[in-house]
Write a protein that holds these residues in place. Structure first.
Motif, short mmCIF file in Angstrom:
data_model
loop_
_atom_site.label_atom_id
_atom_site.label_comp_id
_atom_site.label_asym_id
_atom_site.label_seq_id
_atom_site.Cartn_x
_atom_site.Cartn_y
_atom_site.Cartn_z
N TYR A 1 23.87 0.73 -37.10
CA TYR A 1 23.95 1.90 -36.23
C TYR A 1 24.68 1.62 -34.92
O TYR A 1 25.23 2.54 -34.31
N THR B 1 29.86 5.53 -45.02
CA THR B 1 29.16 5.96 -43.81
C THR B 1 29.91 7.10 -43.14
O THR B 1 29.29 8.07 -42.68
N ALA C 1 28.33 10.83 -42.67
CA ALA C 1 28.25 11.46 -41.35
C ALA C 1 29.10 12.73 -41.26
O ALA C 1 29.12 13.37 -40.22
N PRO D 1 22.92 2.73 -41.54
CA PRO D 1 22.99 4.07 -42.16
C PRO D 1 22.59 3.99 -43.64
O PRO D 1 22.81 2.96 -44.29
#
Length: 184
Positions: A19, A64, A68, A153
């Protein structure tokens, strides 16, 4: 067409992507039209400090970004072979990457060498830097704790599990796993 002023570069090993990395990526996405993510030490894998291959790390980044819901067309992924960190390394970054003007990093050595080569360095906001560290995550995995999953994530955790990365890290940290080895 995106120009050098519209593009930033961030470099990390992503061993694994966590993260902390993700927050820097989001910051870059907010500030620039294109983001160059350089996967450093791409020629190293299967070591305690670098357990994942360059391809595995690129997959972590891409999955990721998709998770997102960030646009993949703003992303340029570059791999950089293992180099000694020095001003000469900037030359290799320039050879492997499209041109850029801005370097986004918290690493003071990376900041210094790029400043000395005339780049503009930006420090991204710091978010829980003590927890979001590859070393912390790899040690949690090696010690059998599931707490590492809170630091990455969800797509990264899925990839690590799918590639048997947990057992790879435990083996690299010299943890012999019961039932993992075959006797003939």
């Amino acid at each position: 067409m995106v120009g050098v002023d519209d593009r930033c570069m961030m470099i990390a090993r992503f061993q694994p992507l966590h993260y902390g990395h993700f927050n820097v990526i989001k910051y870059c996405y907010e500030k620039f039209k294109e983001v160059i993510i350089i996967v450093g030490m791409a020629s190293q894998s299967h070591t305690p400090e670098n357990p994942f291959t360059a391809g595995e790390r690129i997959e972590m980044i891409r999955e990721t970004i998709k998770w997102a819901k960030l646009p993949l067309d703003k992303l340029i992924t570059v791999t950089l072979p293992t180099l000694e960190v020095s001003r000469a390394a900037v030359h290799y970054v320039k050879l492997y990457s499209p041109p850029f003007k801005y370097v986004v990093t918290l690493n003071p050595i990376i900041q210094r060498i790029f400043i000395e080569e005339g780049y503009h360095v930006i420090q991204p906001p710091i978010v829980e830097r003590g927890n979001y560290r590859g070393t912390v995550i790899r040690k949690l995995i090696a010690n059998g704790s599931d707490e590492w999953k809170k630091l990455v994530p969800p797509p990264v955790a899925e990839i690590i599990e799918r590639i048997d990365g947990i057992n790879r890290i435990r083996m690299l940290y010299k943890e012999k796993l019961p039932g993992y080895y075959v006797t003939v």
